[in-house]
Design an enzyme around this catalytic site. Structure first.
Site, PDB file in Angstrom:
ATOM      1  N   ARG A  75      -0.846   4.752   2.390  1.00  7.35           N
ATOM      2  CA  ARG A  75      -2.005   3.868   2.185  1.00  7.35           C
ATOM      3  C   ARG A  75      -1.946   3.121   0.864  1.00  7.35           C
ATOM      4  NH1 ARG A  75      -6.472   7.748   2.778  1.00  7.35           N
ATOM      5  NH2 ARG A  75      -7.604   6.161   1.636  1.00  7.35           N
ATOM      6  N   ASN A  76      -0.965   3.442   0.014  1.00  6.05           N
ATOM      7  CA  ASN A  76      -0.822   2.675  -1.221  1.00  6.05           C
ATOM      8  C   ASN A  76      -0.297   1.289  -0.849  1.00  6.05           C
ATOM      9  OD1 ASN A  76       0.458   1.567  -3.717  1.00  6.05           O
ATOM     10  ND2 ASN A  76      -0.347   3.486  -4.545  1.00  6.05           N
ATOM     11  N   GLN A  77      -0.896   0.270  -1.415  1.00  4.85           N
ATOM     12  CA  GLN A  77      -0.587  -1.099  -1.002  1.00  4.85           C
ATOM     13  C   GLN A  77       0.472  -1.789  -1.854  1.00  4.85           C
ATOM     14  OE1 GLN A  77      -4.654  -2.539  -1.188  1.00  4.85           O
ATOM     15  NE2 GLN A  77      -4.878  -2.291   1.015  1.00  4.85           N
ATOM     16  N   PHE A  78       1.127  -1.063  -2.754  1.00  2.65           N
ATOM     17  CA  PHE A  78       2.088  -1.686  -3.657  1.00  2.65           C
ATOM     18  C   PHE A  78       3.158  -2.490  -2.922  1.00  2.65           C
ATOM     19  CE2 PHE A  78       6.121  -1.821  -5.866  1.00  2.65           C
ATOM     20  CZ  PHE A  78       5.751  -2.459  -7.036  1.00  2.65           C
ATOM     21  N   SER A 104      -3.015  -0.576  -6.937  1.00  9.94           N
ATOM     22  CA  SER A 104      -2.626  -0.663  -5.527  1.00  9.94           C
ATOM     23  C   SER A 104      -2.991   0.608  -4.770  1.00  9.94           C
ATOM     24  CB  SER A 104      -1.123  -0.922  -5.413  1.00  9.94           C
ATOM     25  OG  SER A 104      -0.378   0.157  -5.953  1.00  9.94           O
TER      26      SER A 104
END
Length: 161
Positions: free
Chosen positions: A38-41, A141
């Protein structure tokens, strides 16, 4: 629990660096930057460059480096239970003098979230002997930072060389 960050990801072409605070539990487990699904980096970085994220971690890191962008964390090691930046205790900073000596083309620092920026400006920047850099704080992020993807994307747009 004592946790340690990863080695920097940089090469001689790197002109900018994105700095997190300390990898989260899932990233540490997988030994990969920004491994939490789920980290958007990676989604942010690839979207800004007009393409879909690479399938493998190696493809992602190679793509990042091809864009003259390095990646590291401000903290070398600390005590922390879980993944929250607010739980970081007794932080020891990474060696930025060494990084900047080895990669002198890095001139712009982007901070992935407020904690990375706070720790760097408090503990690292005042002690740097190499000071001709530009600093930009970006929204985290992390899924814990609830700003919409679209708003994060707009604010992260300044990383494009």
């Amino acid at each position: 629990m004592q946790v340690s960050s990863f080695p920097w990801l940089a090469d001689s072409q790197s002109k900018q660096i994105i700095l997190g605070s300390m990898p989260g539990v899932e990233s540490l487990r997988q030994q990969q930057y920004y491994a939490h699904p789920r980290n958007q980096f990676w989604r942010i970085f690839y979207t800004l460059h007009g393409c879909d994220p690479g399938l493998s971690y190696k493809e992602r890191t190679d793509f990042l480096l091809s864009k003259q962008t390095a990646l590291w964390d401000v903290v070398s090691h600390c005590e922390r239970a879980g993944s929250l930046d607010s739980d970081i205790e007794n932080p020891v900073m990474n060696d930025f003098e060494r990084l900047l000596t080895e990669f002198p083309n890095i001139r712009t620092f982007f901070f992935n979230g407020g904690k990375a920026f706070e720790l760097f400006t408090r503990y690292v920047a005042p002690n740097l002997t190499i000071n001709d850099h530009t600093y930009h704080k970006l929204p985290s992020s992390s899924p814990a930072y609830t700003l919409s993807f679209e708003n994060k994307l707009k604010l992260w747009g300044i990383i494009i060389l």
